[in-house]
Motif scaffolding. Structure first.
Motif, PDB file in Angstrom:
ATOM      1  N   UNK A 100       0.846  -1.213   0.000  1.00 22.21           N
ATOM      2  CA  UNK A 100       0.000   0.000   0.000  1.00 22.21           C
ATOM      3  C   UNK A 100       0.870   1.246   0.000  1.00 22.21           C
ATOM      4  N   UNK A 101       1.958   1.184   0.759  1.00 17.93           N
ATOM      5  CA  UNK A 101       2.859   2.340   0.798  1.00 17.93           C
ATOM      6  C   UNK A 101       3.531   2.527  -0.571  1.00 17.93           C
ATOM      7  N   UNK A 102       3.929   1.407  -1.177  1.00 15.51           N
ATOM      8  CA  UNK A 102       4.571   1.502  -2.506  1.00 15.51           C
ATOM      9  C   UNK A 102       3.612   2.163  -3.495  1.00 15.51           C
ATOM     10  N   UNK A 103       2.353   1.754  -3.449  1.00 14.64           N
ATOM     11  CA  UNK A 103       1.349   2.309  -4.360  1.00 14.64           C
ATOM     12  C   UNK A 103       1.138   3.796  -4.074  1.00 14.64           C
ATOM     13  N   UNK A 104       1.033   4.123  -2.799  1.00 17.90           N
ATOM     14  CA  UNK A 104       0.800   5.526  -2.423  1.00 17.90           C
ATOM     15  C   UNK A 104       1.989   6.389  -2.837  1.00 17.90           C
ATOM     16  N   UNK A 105       3.189   5.827  -2.712  1.00 11.58           N
ATOM     17  CA  UNK A 105       4.388   6.596  -3.068  1.00 11.58           C
ATOM     18  C   UNK A 105       4.442   6.865  -4.580  1.00 11.58           C
ATOM     19  N   UNK A 106       4.096   5.846  -5.357  1.00  8.84           N
ATOM     20  CA  UNK A 106       4.087   6.016  -6.820  1.00  8.84           C
ATOM     21  C   UNK A 106       3.085   7.107  -7.212  1.00  8.84           C
ATOM     22  N   UNK A 107       1.919   7.076  -6.576  1.00 10.03           N
ATOM     23  CA  UNK A 107       0.879   8.073  -6.891  1.00 10.03           C
ATOM     24  C   UNK A 107       1.322   9.463  -6.455  1.00 10.03           C
ATOM     25  N   UNK A 108       1.812   9.531  -5.231  1.00  6.00           N
ATOM     26  CA  UNK A 108       2.208  10.843  -4.730  1.00  6.00           C
ATOM     27  C   UNK A 108       3.388  11.388  -5.547  1.00  6.00           C
ATOM     28  N   UNK A 109       4.241  10.495  -6.070  1.00  2.00           N
ATOM     29  CA  UNK A 109       5.383  10.936  -6.887  1.00  2.00           C
ATOM     30  C   UNK A 109       4.899  11.563  -8.195  1.00  2.00           C
ATOM     31  N   UNK A 110       4.007  10.881  -8.921  1.00  2.00           N
ATOM     32  CA  UNK A 110       3.609  11.491 -10.200  1.00  2.00           C
ATOM     33  C   UNK A 110       2.814  12.773  -9.970  1.00  2.00           C
ATOM     34  N   UNK A 111       2.093  12.799  -8.856  1.00  2.00           N
ATOM     35  CA  UNK A 111       1.379  14.050  -8.561  1.00  2.00           C
ATOM     36  C   UNK A 111       2.374  15.176  -8.269  1.00  2.00           C
ATOM     37  N   UNK A 112       3.554  14.778  -7.802  1.00  2.00           N
ATOM     38  CA  UNK A 112       4.598  15.764  -7.498  1.00  2.00           C
ATOM     39  C   UNK A 112       5.612  15.929  -8.634  1.00  2.00           C
TER      40      UNK A 112
END
Ligand SMILES: Cc1ncc(COP(=O)(O)O)c(C=O)c1O
Length: 439
Positions: A384-396
């Protein structure tokens, strides 16, 4: 301007509109990581249709190793396009394909004379390895590894060692495929476990004299960026020699300078019998190859290998340019420098979050990863953290990929032409996103 001459231009679709049109036009199985539709890209940066800029740590999954729109690749392809785009290598061939095959034969590890055949995608290269190995040995069995990834065609899916989403609902797969554990120290799987599993397999399931090939990734890609140790690859070489089994190195993700050697199995000093090449070979154009020992490559009958677009002149022109760029810009050394910079940044992050970043893998050039866990425990993956990090990265503004049998690994696959500044910018984003997600 008179009223009748007024030109009204419709607003261009943005990311959200393209995504909803894509969702309507494509089946859900053809997913995309981010609702980001690229308008143009240059080296290790991309811009979407709304003008948002992204640092690219994915390179289209290890494909654009010489950077997006590399001017030398673009020029070579443009020049080829002016002359012809397709004649079919199996009908009226062209010199660039011969030159490329000669170069790949030279670059392949080991001193045994080599031959090359071309196809279009990685999965096809894998399939052809199996055909060639079976024709050479006249045997049926293929051994692959848990966590391995070899593509999405049916045979390649059968060889792949990860069920969701690759194998679910797609069986039955072609027969005579056997999986054994891949040694991963971080998960307590030792080389001894693997060798014992092979011994048991030979006793229980299939005699070694019925095994055509063992296929192995020198660094498992999709499975989690686990490097095969030198001892492991050497042990496989020995086993294959003892039993007349063809050793196939799947270098599709880890090959072509990505790991700081032209081919990753060079680290172990192992000469595979057959080797797959794809992704980074042609700087973004669809080209793949099997490079192997000439005697083995000669086993299939004339006409038994090939394909309509196999060895497309566009792909060959691009690949010849890529080889020149790797040599001319010293990208093998650069891959190692990139790995060292990532290692530095990731080890600092790991010191900050020791319970979360369970393992940092940066021992093979620019094929780098961190494994995300809970409570510092390798057996408690945090997908879940890996997924959240990928999402938060592209948003950033950073394109980041995950992988792993447990979907808890973040992999870093930047262009080998990326600058240190961009690496640091991307890693600052990773640090910022993790910080936000963990506090
Ligand atoms: C190691 C490995 N083998 C095979 C493949 C399949 O290649 P393609 O997607 O070009 O068919 C991949 C793709 O990710 C890969 O990483």
């Amino acid at each position: 301007m008179s009223e009748s001459m007024e030109v009204t231009t419709a607003p261009k679709p943005g990311n959200a509109e393209w995504q909803s049109r894509k969702d309507a036009a494509f089946p859900r199985a053809v997913g995309n990581l981010a609702p980001v539709f690229i308008e143009h890209a240059k080296n290790a940066e991309m811009w979407d249709v709304e003008g948002q800029r992204y640092v690219d740590f994915a390179s289209g999954i290890a494909v654009c190793s010489t950077g997006h729109a590399n001017p030398k690749v673009t020029a070579a392809v443009g020049e080829q396009l002016q002359r012809f785009s397709h004649t079919c290598l199996g009908i009226t061939p062209y010199g660039s394909a011969v030159e490329l095959a000669e170069k790949l034969n030279e670059l392949a590890p080991g001193t045994t004379p080599k031959k090359t055949m071309f196809v279009t995608t990685g999965a096809e290269a894998v399939e052809n390895c199996v055909k060639i190995a079976r024709a050479h040995t006249r045997r049926r069995g293929i051994i692959a590894f848990n966590g391995g990834f070899h593509g999405r065609t049916l045979l390649a899916t059968g060889l792949t060692g990860k069920t969701a989403p690759y194998k679910n609902m797609f069986g039955p797969f072609p027969g005579e495929i056997y999986h054994v554990p891949f040694p991963v120290a971080y998960h307590g799987v030792t080389l001894e476990h693997t060798l014992n599993a092979l011994e048991t397999l030979f006793k229980v399931e299939i005699a070694p004299t019925d095994v055509a090939a063992i296929i192995v990734e020198p660094v498992q890609g999709e499975g989690g960026f686990y490097p095969a140790s030198n001892e492991f690859l050497q042990a496989l070489r020995k086993l294959c020699d003892e039993h007349g089994i063809v050793l196939i190195a799947d270098e599709i993700q880890c090959g072509f300078a990505r790991t700081g050697k032209f081919f990753c199995c060079e680290y172990a000093g192992v000469e595979p019998d057959l080797m797959t090449v794809a992704k980074g070979v042609a700087g973004g154009f669809p080209l793949a190859a099997v490079v192997g020992k000439a005697e083995i490559m000669e086993a299939p009958l004339p006409g038994g290998l090939g394909g309509t677009y196999a060895g497309s002149p566009i792909g060959c022109a691009a690949a010849l340019a890529v080889i020149d760029i790797i040599a001319g810009e010293n990208l093998l050394e650069r891959a190692n420098q990139i790995g060292a910079l990532f290692a530095l940044r990731l080890s600092k992050l790991q010191q900050q979050y020791p319970d979360v970043i369970g393992d940092v893998r940066a021992r093979r050039g620019a094929m780098i990863a961190m494994e995300l866990v809970k409570n510092g425990d390798a057996d408690q993956p945090d997908p879940d953290l890996a997924k959240a990090l990928v999402t938060s990265a592209w948003q950033g503004g950073l394109i980041l990929l995950s992988c792993g049998v447990r979907s808890n690994v973040i992999r870093f696959l930047p262009a080998l032409t990326i600058s240190d500044d961009l690496i640091n910018e991307g890693m600052d984003t990773v640090a910022r996103c993790l910080n936000r997600l963990l506090t």
